[in-house]
Design a protein around this motif. Structure first.
Motif, PDB file in Angstrom:
ATOM      1  N   THR A 115       0.836  -1.209   0.000  1.00 37.91           N
ATOM      2  CA  THR A 115       0.000   0.000   0.000  1.00 37.91           C
ATOM      3  C   THR A 115       0.866   1.252   0.000  1.00 37.91           C
ATOM      4  O   THR A 115       1.746   1.382   0.855  1.00 37.91           O
ATOM      5  CB  THR A 115      -0.897   0.040   1.265  1.00 37.91           C
ATOM      6  OG1 THR A 115      -1.582  -1.192   1.381  1.00 37.91           O
ATOM      7  CG2 THR A 115      -1.901   1.183   1.184  1.00 37.91           C
ATOM      8  N   VAL A 141      -1.531  -2.859  -4.185  1.00 42.17           N
ATOM      9  CA  VAL A 141      -1.407  -4.076  -5.000  1.00 42.17           C
ATOM     10  C   VAL A 141      -1.691  -5.287  -4.129  1.00 42.17           C
ATOM     11  O   VAL A 141      -1.265  -5.324  -2.969  1.00 42.17           O
ATOM     12  CB  VAL A 141       0.026  -4.195  -5.591  1.00 42.17           C
ATOM     13  CG1 VAL A 141       0.243  -5.562  -6.246  1.00 42.17           C
ATOM     14  CG2 VAL A 141       0.299  -3.090  -6.596  1.00 42.17           C
ATOM     15  N   ALA A 196      -4.339  -4.269  -8.856  1.00 42.28           N
ATOM     16  CA  ALA A 196      -3.988  -3.016  -8.186  1.00 42.28           C
ATOM     17  C   ALA A 196      -5.252  -2.188  -8.112  1.00 42.28           C
ATOM     18  O   ALA A 196      -6.211  -2.398  -8.877  1.00 42.28           O
ATOM     19  CB  ALA A 196      -2.909  -2.278  -8.967  1.00 42.28           C
TER      20      ALA A 196
HETATM   21  C1  LIG Z   1      -5.253   3.136   2.199  1.00 40.62           C
HETATM   22  C2  LIG Z   1      -6.555   2.424   1.892  1.00 40.62           C
HETATM   23  C3  LIG Z   1      -7.683   2.709   2.633  1.00 40.62           C
HETATM   24  C4  LIG Z   1      -8.886   2.068   2.357  1.00 40.62           C
HETATM   25  N1  LIG Z   1      -9.968   2.305   3.149  1.00 40.62           N
HETATM   26  C5  LIG Z   1     -11.084   1.568   2.981  1.00 40.62           C
HETATM   27  C6  LIG Z   1     -12.180   1.666   3.905  1.00 40.62           C
HETATM   28  O1  LIG Z   1     -12.129   2.423   4.880  1.00 40.62           O
HETATM   29  N2  LIG Z   1     -13.269   0.898   3.691  1.00 40.62           N
HETATM   30  C7  LIG Z   1     -13.350   0.018   2.642  1.00 40.62           C
HETATM   31  O2  LIG Z   1     -14.346  -0.683   2.494  1.00 40.62           O
HETATM   32  N3  LIG Z   1     -12.350  -0.057   1.741  1.00 40.62           N
HETATM   33  C8  LIG Z   1     -11.218   0.668   1.912  1.00 40.62           C
HETATM   34  N4  LIG Z   1     -10.180   0.515   1.030  1.00 40.62           N
HETATM   35  C9  LIG Z   1     -10.399  -0.306  -0.168  1.00 40.62           C
HETATM   36  C10 LIG Z   1     -10.204  -1.775   0.136  1.00 40.62           C
HETATM   37  O3  LIG Z   1      -8.828  -2.079  -0.036  1.00 40.62           O
HETATM   38  C11 LIG Z   1     -11.007  -2.694  -0.819  1.00 40.62           C
HETATM   39  O4  LIG Z   1     -10.744  -2.313  -2.144  1.00 40.62           O
HETATM   40  C12 LIG Z   1     -12.500  -2.607  -0.512  1.00 40.62           C
HETATM   41  O5  LIG Z   1     -12.756  -3.227   0.730  1.00 40.62           O
HETATM   42  C13 LIG Z   1     -13.370  -3.244  -1.583  1.00 40.62           C
HETATM   43  O6  LIG Z   1     -12.989  -4.545  -1.834  1.00 40.62           O
HETATM   44  P1  LIG Z   1     -13.942  -5.445  -2.768  1.00 40.62           P
HETATM   45  O7  LIG Z   1     -15.122  -5.896  -1.987  1.00 40.62           O
HETATM   46  O8  LIG Z   1     -14.133  -4.747  -4.031  1.00 40.62           O
HETATM   47  O9  LIG Z   1     -13.022  -6.627  -3.098  1.00 40.62           O
HETATM   48  P2  LIG Z   1     -12.702  -7.973  -2.306  1.00 40.62           P
HETATM   49  O10 LIG Z   1     -13.809  -8.947  -2.573  1.00 40.62           O
HETATM   50  O11 LIG Z   1     -12.316  -7.691  -0.893  1.00 40.62           O
HETATM   51  O12 LIG Z   1     -11.426  -8.410  -3.095  1.00 40.62           O
HETATM   52  C14 LIG Z   1     -11.489  -9.056  -4.379  1.00 40.62           C
HETATM   53  C15 LIG Z   1     -10.178  -8.892  -5.054  1.00 40.62           C
HETATM   54  O13 LIG Z   1     -10.046  -7.529  -5.437  1.00 40.62           O
HETATM   55  C16 LIG Z   1      -8.703  -7.132  -5.355  1.00 40.62           C
HETATM   56  N5  LIG Z   1      -8.626  -5.952  -4.461  1.00 40.62           N
HETATM   57  C17 LIG Z   1      -9.535  -5.493  -3.564  1.00 40.62           C
HETATM   58  N6  LIG Z   1      -9.103  -4.381  -2.968  1.00 40.62           N
HETATM   59  C18 LIG Z   1      -7.896  -4.111  -3.495  1.00 40.62           C
HETATM   60  C19 LIG Z   1      -6.944  -3.083  -3.274  1.00 40.62           C
HETATM   61  N7  LIG Z   1      -7.166  -2.091  -2.386  1.00 40.62           N
HETATM   62  N8  LIG Z   1      -5.811  -3.104  -3.983  1.00 40.62           N
HETATM   63  C20 LIG Z   1      -5.559  -4.083  -4.888  1.00 40.62           C
HETATM   64  N9  LIG Z   1      -6.405  -5.093  -5.139  1.00 40.62           N
HETATM   65  C21 LIG Z   1      -7.572  -5.095  -4.447  1.00 40.62           C
HETATM   66  C22 LIG Z   1      -7.930  -8.304  -4.762  1.00 40.62           C
HETATM   67  O14 LIG Z   1      -7.281  -9.017  -5.794  1.00 40.62           O
HETATM   68  C23 LIG Z   1      -8.983  -9.167  -4.132  1.00 40.62           C
HETATM   69  O15 LIG Z   1      -8.607 -10.510  -4.116  1.00 40.62           O
HETATM   70  C24 LIG Z   1      -8.970   1.148   1.278  1.00 40.62           C
HETATM   71  C25 LIG Z   1      -7.829   0.874   0.529  1.00 40.62           C
HETATM   72  C26 LIG Z   1      -6.630   1.484   0.839  1.00 40.62           C
HETATM   73  C27 LIG Z   1      -5.433   1.128   0.040  1.00 40.62           C
END
Ligand SMILES: Cc1cc2nc3c(=O)[nH]c(=O)nc-3n(C[C@H](O)[C@H](O)[C@H](O)COP(=O)(O)OP(=O)(O)OC[C@H]3O[C@@H](n4cnc5c(N)ncnc54)[C@H](O)[C@@H]3O)c2cc1C
Length: 221
Positions: A86, A107, A164
């Motif tokens: 991150t 990533v 990413a």
């Molecule tokens: C500094 C920071 C702060 C964040 N704050 C919050 C927060 O407060 N609340 C919140 O809900 N989310 C936050 N996020 C985003 C979080 O990382 C997820 O992206 C988010 O929870 C949504 O995930 P999803 O349900 O889409 O995917 P998921 O079902 O959780 O993941 C599916 C796939 O998506 C990819 N993926 C998901 N997120 C990321 C990512 N950030 N980077 C790269 N690949 C990813 C991975 O390959 C993972 O296997 C933050 C991210 C960062 C970097």
């Protein structure tokens, strides 16, 4: 080996999918600016997420540590890992609490690690790690001896299945909130090196090397 098409079912970003990035060059730029990762793995049903440093060369991520470390023993034994990097670029202050956010580049890599056993390859991997974190240092420090090499495990995690996610720009408020009387915008954040501090036992005649004086994580491109 043919390259896996990104994203896979496991690496598809679900929420705010427009922030997802799957091309290798962009992922490598993020990996090259960072050097700290969190390695997630499960032992007996219990997830552990351990922070550690890494280096990248080509499609390999190298992690090292004490040969006795649980993280390294587990990964060496073929346990699946999730490596996350991150870079935090800013705090995003919206008018509403709900729409506050962060600017970031992150990533996620899924895979299995393999132990680097060949001594010459292990040395090369350690050099990759060192040069990734502090370019120029490896050649100026004493090289690892046999005992030190034995005490160190090096693991290679292939960068094969990855994603990413990148957020940039100002806050995104609900239209009716743009007139709310408060400050809104971005507080930028970055890693900045301070002035190097001489070791108390340093020969006072020795100058601080440029790579320490001008240390920066900013990468071209
Ligand atoms: C500094 C920071 C702060 C964040 N704050 C919050 C927060 O407060 N609340 C919140 O809900 N989310 C936050 N996020 C985003 C979080 O990382 C997820 O992206 C988010 O929870 C949504 O995930 P999803 O349900 O889409 O995917 P998921 O079902 O959780 O993941 C599916 C796939 O998506 C990819 N993926 C998901 N997120 C990321 C990512 N950030 N980077 C790269 N690949 C990813 C991975 O390959 C993972 O296997 C933050 C991210 C960062 C970097």
């Amino acid at each position: 080996m043919s390259e896996t098409q990104m994203p896979t079912a496991r690496t598809r970003v679900v929420r705010e999918a427009d922030r997802a990035v799957y091309d290798r060059e962009s992922v490598y730029r993020i990996l090259d600016e960072g050097f700290l990762c969190h390695v997630g793995f499960v032992v007996d049903g219990q997830p552990f997420v351990i922070p550690t440093s890494y280096g990248r060369k080509g499609d390999s991520l190298y992690i090292h540590g004490s040969a006795a470390s649980r993280m390294l023993r587990q990964i060496r034994d073929g346990v699946s890992v999730c490596v996350t990097v991150t870079l935090l670029d800013g705090l995003v202050l919206a008018r509403s609490i709900f729409n506050h956010s962060m600017n970031y580049r992150s990533v996620v890599i899924l895979g299995k690690g393999t132990l680097v056993e060949d001594t010459a390859e292990k040395l090369r991997a350690l050099r990759v790690l060192s040069e990734h974190i502090l370019p120029g240092r490896w050649d100026e420090a004493r090289q690892p001896n046999e005992r030190e090499l034995k005490a160190t495990s090096v693991l290679r995690v292939p960068i094969e299945e990855f994603s990413a996610k990148v957020r940039t720009g100002p806050p995104i408020d609900d239209e009716e909130d743009y007139s709310f009387p408060t400050w809104a915008g971005v507080v930028p954040l970055e890693i900045k090196a301070g002035s190097p501090i001489n070791d108390p036992r340093l020969d006072p005649a020795r100058e601080v090397p440029a790579y320490a004086k001008n240390y920066s994580r900013r990468r071209a491109g």
